[in-house]
Design a protein around this motif. Structure first.
Motif, PDB file in Angstrom:
ATOM      1  N   UNK A 607       0.794  -1.237   0.000  1.00 28.31           N
ATOM      2  CA  UNK A 607       0.000   0.000   0.000  1.00 28.31           C
ATOM      3  C   UNK A 607       0.820   1.277   0.000  1.00 28.31           C
ATOM      4  N   UNK A 608       2.047   1.246   0.535  1.00 30.99           N
ATOM      5  CA  UNK A 608       2.834   2.480   0.619  1.00 30.99           C
ATOM      6  C   UNK A 608       3.143   3.067  -0.755  1.00 30.99           C
ATOM      7  N   UNK A 609       3.755   2.302  -1.698  1.00 28.63           N
ATOM      8  CA  UNK A 609       3.965   2.882  -3.022  1.00 28.63           C
ATOM      9  C   UNK A 609       2.656   3.161  -3.758  1.00 28.63           C
ATOM     10  N   UNK A 610       1.620   2.391  -3.469  1.00 24.48           N
ATOM     11  CA  UNK A 610       0.333   2.637  -4.127  1.00 24.48           C
ATOM     12  C   UNK A 610      -0.208   4.005  -3.730  1.00 24.48           C
ATOM     13  N   UNK A 611      -0.139   4.325  -2.450  1.00 22.01           N
ATOM     14  CA  UNK A 611      -0.629   5.620  -2.005  1.00 22.01           C
ATOM     15  C   UNK A 611       0.255   6.758  -2.518  1.00 22.01           C
ATOM     16  N   UNK A 612       1.555   6.505  -2.599  1.00 20.79           N
ATOM     17  CA  UNK A 612       2.445   7.533  -3.150  1.00 20.79           C
ATOM     18  C   UNK A 612       2.114   7.802  -4.614  1.00 20.79           C
ATOM     19  N   UNK A 613       1.947   6.726  -5.389  1.00 18.77           N
ATOM     20  CA  UNK A 613       1.609   6.884  -6.810  1.00 18.77           C
ATOM     21  C   UNK A 613       0.265   7.575  -6.971  1.00 18.77           C
ATOM     22  N   UNK A 614      -0.698   7.183  -6.136  1.00 16.50           N
ATOM     23  CA  UNK A 614      -2.016   7.808  -6.211  1.00 16.50           C
ATOM     24  C   UNK A 614      -1.922   9.292  -5.862  1.00 16.50           C
ATOM     25  N   UNK A 615      -1.102   9.631  -4.863  1.00 15.41           N
ATOM     26  CA  UNK A 615      -0.968  11.028  -4.471  1.00 15.41           C
ATOM     27  C   UNK A 615      -0.340  11.890  -5.548  1.00 15.41           C
ATOM     28  N   UNK A 616       0.739  11.374  -6.185  1.00 16.45           N
ATOM     29  CA  UNK A 616       1.415  12.145  -7.236  1.00 16.45           C
ATOM     30  C   UNK A 616       0.504  12.336  -8.442  1.00 16.45           C
ATOM     31  N   UNK A 617      -0.146  11.251  -8.872  1.00 15.63           N
ATOM     32  CA  UNK A 617      -1.038  11.387 -10.035  1.00 15.63           C
ATOM     33  C   UNK A 617      -2.247  12.241  -9.690  1.00 15.63           C
ATOM     34  N   UNK A 618      -2.697  12.185  -8.447  1.00 14.95           N
ATOM     35  CA  UNK A 618      -3.821  13.024  -8.040  1.00 14.95           C
ATOM     36  C   UNK A 618      -3.463  14.497  -8.140  1.00 14.95           C
ATOM     37  N   UNK A 619      -2.251  14.838  -7.753  1.00 16.29           N
ATOM     38  CA  UNK A 619      -1.800  16.221  -7.879  1.00 16.29           C
ATOM     39  C   UNK A 619      -1.857  16.675  -9.325  1.00 16.29           C
ATOM     40  N   UNK A 620      -1.401  15.810 -10.223  1.00 12.91           N
ATOM     41  CA  UNK A 620      -1.437  16.141 -11.645  1.00 12.91           C
ATOM     42  C   UNK A 620      -2.867  16.299 -12.148  1.00 12.91           C
ATOM     43  N   UNK A 621      -3.730  15.380 -11.743  1.00 13.32           N
ATOM     44  CA  UNK A 621      -5.114  15.423 -12.226  1.00 13.32           C
ATOM     45  C   UNK A 621      -5.840  16.668 -11.739  1.00 13.32           C
TER      46      UNK A 621
END
Length: 1452
Positions: A607-621
């Protein structure tokens, strides 16, 4: 076969063992149901022996006959393996990673090399054997010997290993065929019972039955009938009728007991109709009576269904062992015995090893694999095998090997390589497949049937957790109400263009973001879904599809409430078509983003890298939706993000839907006011993008076209693209779930403090090896240092004081004005040099008594007396005793030496020199056998070493009175348990007074103790006194008072618990508490206590060594805790890296998104949003630090606070201080990545640096910790922080400008980020010129004969702005603002002159947060509220205690 089968037969269990009445009732029910069937006389060849009145066995066998008559082919499956060799990736002991090691080139090179070329190790060497249907195999060995690997091999789970060699046959089927076509017939069950906690017992078992229900059934029987029959039979036979409607539960959801959960696991496996079941240490953590019930259930299942059972069991009793047919003993990855269980004990005795007195057979079999635990028989000398290879050689020359070989040969001849058997098995399996299911599939039911079953289960899961669903709806409603009232009844003027865009953006954003919180939940369920996939119950993608389909109506209901409240409270366009388009878009983007985040979660194994990836892409979106920065202002290099952003298309669609009917009255006609009363519209213009000269209204679509390049004609195109994204994300989610449903492999390895000597110690990689250190190795090291340890103990300070208690009772409130008595008139004493055991069944009050004696209770009424040498307890009694809790709670990044030194520094008086404390720590290391692991990191130690550390930490405090231990052997294997108890014995022999609770030990462990206090339920004394040699004194007491005789080989601990009626199935007709009260032993005990008091009162009273609450000063405590906490963060590079990556990626991404924003009106607004988005980064920053805050608080509350180590305020201070430097570093990195890329002037950098590097980190650190201080868990802290912080962001004047906030303006002044935004924005942009872009100019025609300057100067002098062509007589180009001060003040209430005032106010908020952190910690965690008063409970018969009565009565 030549050996006598009767000599190796295992014990059997009656079918009615768990629920006789239920079996009777079920028997009658099934008999009536089958009354129409033809009866046949069938001779029973079963090894079961049910009593005559119960006909369940005959009824079930009649059912088998009916299946045979219906031509339903029955199949069985055994497993044969020859020369089985397994190779895994080796684990190497290494150094603890630190922040510094991340940048060390040598470390980086070594990590890369190990990744590319990992070392390998052979785990299993040449295993041979066979397990036939109806047989149970017990696998025994020390942790790390390879037991788990063997079970996984037999269960055909090979994917986590490097290489597997040798023959494995499942009858005439290959492992490849089993994996692809018959996977559900072979199951592996880990030691943890993994179930959906919010399903009931009945729902769990019925679901398993439903997914594996065969298509071909007895005539007239429907699929539902068979499912119900299977469910009822399993629930009844395994004694679960009383709990069928009870939730299974877990650590956070109240449910059934551990023993019942084990039986649910067996029932689920049987409901799946699997033919081979492998149970890996499933009795861990259970007491012996519950463990026996578990294995008895396995025996019933094996006999009735003719399945093949393989299991590993730790600390197995003789009764458990007798239930198995065969046993396999594993020694360092080698098979040193495989054969009949009944012959194993004599085999090793004949080999030359002698079992200890009353040592159970399984303990003896494991002990012979440990060079330091086994004992050679007299006269055998060096003739006995000693190494694992010598054991193998001896075994292969023995008769048992020949028996095994003949057994294998017979099985090979009869079952292996027989095409007709494989064909029959295949036909039987295919006949069970549903008509629409693929015949070659491992799944029995079709995909639509799987979908229906999983969807129903999903609904049941949600029903069991209805509170969470209600909370979700309420959260959406609250957000809608708050946001709706912020934009309440938005006026139909051009001044609200920006606000309308804001509320629509929030509608899209909140609906989309709410699904991101699902990611941790998806990982929580993944182990269970993986297990179900391996059991061939359903495809993983079916679970994903079912979750999506069930969520649609739930999302629809939630968003209906959300949309209705938000839409009509705000007052958006009141037409049905526009509302339903809005509603459709909100629901669609919510479902699309759910699929997106779920696909991300499915791709990652952790879950740790998943949440990091979700956070970075969320910023972009969110940045590239089009609201924060309109598309025309995006830089070309990043504009492509908008084309792959579904939120952009949804936002354009929802904006054009709202604006398409808008023709808003201009709120700012230019020019107007004094001197312009008589002019006409031909000489005025609306100063808004999209305005047309001569018109008082502005068309909404024209505004969107010029500002955002949005068009209404794109509406349905955008919707189609959004749906297409949703379909793509959903397809990706389903595909990834099906083919990548894995979890991150966690390889355990001991690490050492960096800078110490590196120890290389390869491990098997067997997941059962606790932290990579086997118990055998740890005992070897202990024994090699035994001389040093004994010398160290001999020089330790001896205890001379006797602790006693008399007439101790304890009552607690249970609600409703009622109370429960947990302890009843308990008396006893602990003498220095004696090891006293405190025992009883579950619920007898063992731990309760220990807590009462150690003064660690927080509620209830305590009566009775506690004395030291017959005198009152010293005021610092807790500080003069040591208490080792059952859970080994330590700061996981400390080294062993550091953990012990931390205890010594804070618990020994401050005037003791540091050198003396350090010397005593070294002595503790020696005494506890931890010298070799002095620099090992605590979090990577094995279970036994952690237990030793717990004891060492308490010894470091130099307890003067006694040592309490709660369940020191719980969860350990038999050899580790022996090592711990032997260590306690040595401590006691050297003068330590020890009182220890223990869960039903083996006879060998039991003999180590000197004395016993035995309790029964209700906290009543059954026995207190000496055990005697081989427990003869105890046994004689019970036999003399009417118990059955104790067998010569029976474990005295199990004997005494059985005769007093402890356990689930035991009972007693004798009231052993009354027997004790009338016994001479009780009289002797009372006299001994009186004598202790008499002798003690002739001695001086124990002095209070501490005249303050703690041994050291507050400053000393704070400095010590700060050092430990700082080291913990330094040794957690993942935590620090997450902070830095968030700042670097966030800063660069935001900076380049708003790259060199120009000095136009939109450019200034873009810079405002660049600041706003930077502030949002503080949300994940604060949530990150809440995790270690709560974890560290748990350590303090569980162990350090009760031990009076240091003050809670020192702990809070340390938590604040250690976080600030790293958050300030993150702020500095963020500043350098963001400030100049956006285009702020360098001369303003200093002030901004102060705000971003110092004050903002101070604020989000303290507010995050304040929220954590009042929260019981990380999840609650995150929820509280997110909810409260959303208000901080809403009311700071950016999303809704100050002038439009209406009655919410009071919240604007209370929002701390109001002042942070004003400070950053005012400093960054104040006092600068604005140059409008071409679309931002307003074109005005002056009256005839006037120049632009003549006409506009009076207005400009009053309202501001400028002209580009002052001398023109037509088409005057007017910009509404000349300076940024005018724009910021009028639009956002931001003043450059307030920047230093804002610093002061923001600092005040920080001080408030710090104060609240201390206050919340005290009120919510430290203060012991009198719950009896809070809830109105007070026993009327209990008067208020007086101060003078304190030693007799204590209300806690």
């Amino acid at each position: 076969m030549e050996h006598d089968n009767s000599s190796i037969s295992a014990s059997r269990v009656n079918l009615d063992h768990f629920d006789p009445e239920g079996v009777r009732e079920l028997s009658r029910t099934l008999s009536r149901a089958s009354a129409h069937a033809k009866r046949k006389s069938v001779r029973s060849d079963s090894t079961l022996t049910p009593e005559e009145p119960f006909s369940l066995e005959k009824t079930l066998r009649a059912a088998l006959v009916k299946k045979h008559d219906a031509d339903i082919k029955k199949r069985e499956l055994g497993v044969y393996f020859r020369d089985l060799r397994v190779t895994g990736v080796g684990a190497t002991v290494s150094h603890q990673a630190t922040v510094g090691s991340m940048f060390n080139p040598k470390v980086i090179w070594r990590e890369c090399r190990n990744t590319l070329r990992p070392s390998t190790r052979t785990i299993l060497h040449d295993f041979n054997g066979v397990v036939k249907p109806g047989e149970m195999l017990l696998v025994l060995g020390s942790p790390g010997s390879g037991c788990t690997t063997l079970l996984k091999m037999l269960a055909n789970q090979r994917d986590t290993y490097h290489n597997v060699e040798g023959e494995v046959h499942y009858d005439s089927l290959t492992p490849q065929e089993i994996a692809t076509q018959y996977r559900g017939d072979v199951q592996y069950s880990p030691e943890d019972d993994v179930h959906f906690p919010t399903l009931t017992v009945e729902e769990t078992i019925r679901f398993a039955a439903k997914t594996r229900t065969p298509h071909i059934r007895v005539e007239g029987q429907t699929r539902d009938d068979l499912v119900e029959e299977i469910t009822d039979v399993l629930i009844t036979v395994f004694g679960l009728r009383h709990a069928r409607k009870t939730l299974v539960g877990d650590a956070s959801v109240r449910g059934i007991s551990g023993g019942e959960k084990k039986r649910v696991s067996i029932s689920e496996a049987l409901a799946c109709r699997s033919l081979i079941n492998c149970w890996d240490n499933s009795t861990r953590g259970l007491d012996s009576s519950t463990a026996l019930e578990f294995v008895q259930a396995l025996r019933i299942a094996t006999d009735i269904a003719k399945i093949t059972t393989v299991a590993t069991v730790y600390q197995a009793s003789e009764n458990v062992y007798d239930l198995f047919d065969k046993v396999c003993v594993v020694y360092e990855g080698r098979m040193v015995y495989y054969g009949p269980a009944s012959l194993a004990r004599q085999y090793f005795i004949d080999m030359g090893y002698q079992p200890a007195n009353r040592q159970t057979t399984p303990d003896f079999l494991v002990a012979v694999t440990d060079p330091n635990a086994r004992t050679a028989r007299v006269g055998y000398g060096n003739r006995v095998p000693r190494t694992a290879d010598e054991f193998v050689d001896y075994y292969r020359a023995s008769n048992i090997w020949q028996i095994n070989q003949r057994d294998m040969a017979a099985y090979l001849t009869e079952f292996v390589g027989k095409p007709q058997r494989a064909s029959a098995y295949r036909d039987s399996a295919h006949a069970e497949h549903a008509t629409t299911a693929k015949k070659g599939s491992a799944y029995v039911i079709s995909i639509p049937m799987q979908t229906r079953a999983v969807m129903l289960r999903r609904l049941q899961i949600l029903k069991g957790n209805a509170a969470a669903q209600i909370a979700n709806v309420v959260a959406f409603m609250i957000q809608a109400i708050v946001v709706g009232t912020v934009f309440l009844r938005i006026p139909n003027t051009t001044a609200t263009f920006f606000s309308r865009g804001g509320v629509l953006y929030f509608a899209v954003l909140f609906a989309a973001l709410s699904s991101m919180s699902e990611i941790p939940t998806l990982y929580a369920h993944r182990p269970l879904i993986l297990r179900h996939q391996k059991a061939a119950m359903y495809h993983p993608f079916i679970e994903a599809a079912a979750r999506t389909l069930v969520d649609i109506p739930i999302t629809l209901a939630t968003l209906t409430v959300y949309s209705l409240v938000l839409y009509f409270v705000v007052g958006l366009q009141a037409s049905a078509s526009q509302f339903f388009v809005f509603f459709l878009l909100v629901i669609t983007i919510s479902l699309v983003m759910k699929a997106y985040f779920r696909a991300i979660a499915a791709w990652f194994t952790d879950p740790t890298p998943a949440q990091s990836a979700a956070g970075v892409t969320l910023l972009a979106l969110t940045l590239y939706t089009g609201y924060n920065i309109p598309e025309p202002y995006m830089i070309g290099a990043l504009r492509w993000i908008t084309y792959i952003n579904p939120m952009k298309y949804a936002y354009e669609a929802i904006m054009t839907n709202e604006f398409r009917t808008l023709n808003l009255e201009c709120s700012s006609l230019v020019p107007q006011g004094p001197g312009y009363e008589s002019i006409t519209l031909e000489n005025q213009v609306c100063a808004v993008v999209g305005a047309v000269p001569g018109q008082t209204t502005v068309n909404g679509l024209r505004y969107l076209k010029l500002s955002f390049n949005y068009e209404w004609s794109h509406m349905w195109r955008n919707y189609g693209i959004t749906v297409a994204f949703g379909v793509a994300f959903l397809a990706a989610y389903l595909i990834i779930t099906e083919f990548r449903s894995k979890l991150a492999e966690k390889r355990s390895v001991v690490t050492f403090k960096r800078g110490t000597r590196e120890i290389q110690e390869s491990q098997s990689g067997d997941v059962e090896a606790a932290a990579g250190v086997t118990a055998v190795n740890s005992i070897n090291e202990l024994r090699s240092d035994s001389v040093k340890a004994e010398k160290a103990m001999a020089t330790a300070e001896k205890m001379t004081n006797t602790f006693s208690w008399e007439g101790l009772s304890y009552t607690v409130p249970i609600g409703g004005g009622e109370e429960r008595k947990l302890l009843s008139d308990v008396s006893g004493y602990v003498v220095p040099g004696k090891l006293t055991a405190l025992m009883g069944e579950s619920g007898a009050g063992k731990t309760t008594l220990l807590n009462v004696l150690a003064e660690r209770t927080s509620i209830g009424v305590i009566t009775g007396d506690r004395f030291v040498n017959g005198q009152a307890l010293p005021a610092d009694f807790q500080a003069q005793t040591g208490y080792c809790q059952q859970m080994d709670t330590h700061e996981r990044t400390s080294s062993v030496r550091e953990a012990i030194l931390f205890s010594a520094v804070l618990r020994q008086p401050q005037d003791v020199p540091m050198a003396e404390k350090e010397a005593y720590v070294e002595k503790c290391l020696l005494m506890c056998g931890l010298e070799r692991y002095a620099d090992a990191i605590v979090g990577t130690l094995g279970v036994e070493h952690r237990k030793r550390l717990t004891i060492a930490v308490e010894l470091a405090a130099k307890p003067k009175l006694l040592l309490f231990l709660d369940e020191p052997t719980s969860g350990l294997d038999s050899q580790s348990a022996w090592a711990i108890v032997s260590f306690l014995r040595t401590l006691a022999d050297n003068g330590q007074a020890i009182l220890c609770t223990i869960h039903q030990p083996s006879a060998e462990l039991f003999q180590v103790f000197d004395r016993l206090l035995l309790l029964r339920k209700g906290g009543e004394t059954v026995y207190f006194g000496d055990l005697g040699h081989n427990a003869t004194t105890l046994i004689d007491y019970f036999e003399r008072n009417g118990s059955r005789p104790c067998g010569p080989d029976e474990n005295p601990a199990e004997f005494m618990l059985d005769v007093i009626g402890a356990g689930a199935t035991a009972s007693s007709t004798i009231d052993w508490h009354n027997v004790w009260r009338r016994s001479p032993e009780a009289t002797v005990t009372a006299q001994e206590i009186k004598q202790i008091h008499h002798d003690g009162r002739n001695r001086p009273a124990i002095e209070t060594s501490l005249h303050t609450e703690y041994s050291t000063t507050w400053i000393h405590q704070t400095i010590t805790v700060v050092k430990r906490s700082a080291a913990a963060i330094w040794r957690d590079p993942t935590y620090v890296t997450a902070k830095l990556i968030l700042s670097i990626c966030g800063g660069l991404f935001i900076g380049f998104t708003f790259w060199k924003s120009p000095s136009t009106l939109q450019g200034v607004q873009n810079k405002l949003f660049s600041i706003f988005v930077v502030l949002i980064l503080s949300v994940p920053g604060a949530q990150q630090l809440q995790i270690p805050f709560i974890a560290n608080r748990t350590i303090y509350e569980i162990r350090e606070r009760p031990s009076k180590m240091y003050s809670w305020s020192a702990w809070v201070t340390a938590q604040i201080l250690v976080e600030l430097p790293w958050n300030m570093l993150s702020g500095m990195v963020l500043f350098f990545c963001w400030f100049w890329t956006v285009g702020y002037p360098t001369e303003r950098a200093g002030y901004t640096f102060l705000m971003l590097m110092v004050l903002m980190p101070f604020y989000y650190t303290t507010v995050g910790q304040a929220m954590a201080a009042m929260s019981p868990s990380v999840e609650i802290a995150a929820l509280l922080f997110t909810s409260l912080f959303s208000f901080v962001l809403i009311f700071n004047g950016v999303l809704q400008p100050f002038r439009e906030l209406g009655w919410w303006r009071w919240m604007y002044h209370l929002s701390p980020y109001t002042y942070l935004v004003e400070a950053l924005m005012g400093n960054g942009l104040g006092g600068q010129q604005i140059t409008c872009s071409e679309v931002e100019y307003s074109t005005i025609n002056p009256p005839g004969g006037q120049t632009c300057s003549q006409y506009m100067d009076p207005y400009i002098s009053r309202a501001g702005g400028y002209l580009t062509n002052p001398d023109s007589t037509s088409a005057c180009q007017f910009c509404s603002f000349r300076t940024t001060d005018e724009f910021l003040d009028l639009s956002f209430n931001i003043k450059y002159s307030n920047r230093w005032r804002d610093v002061g106010i923001f600092i005040a908020f920080i001080v408030f947060n710090i104060a609240v952190t201390y206050l919340f910690t005290y009120l919510f965690r430290m203060k012991r509220w009198d719950r009896s008063r809070l809830f109105g409970w007070r026993n009327k018969s209990t008067p208020e205690p007086q101060v003078s009565e304190r030693k007799h009565k204590e209300i806690v």
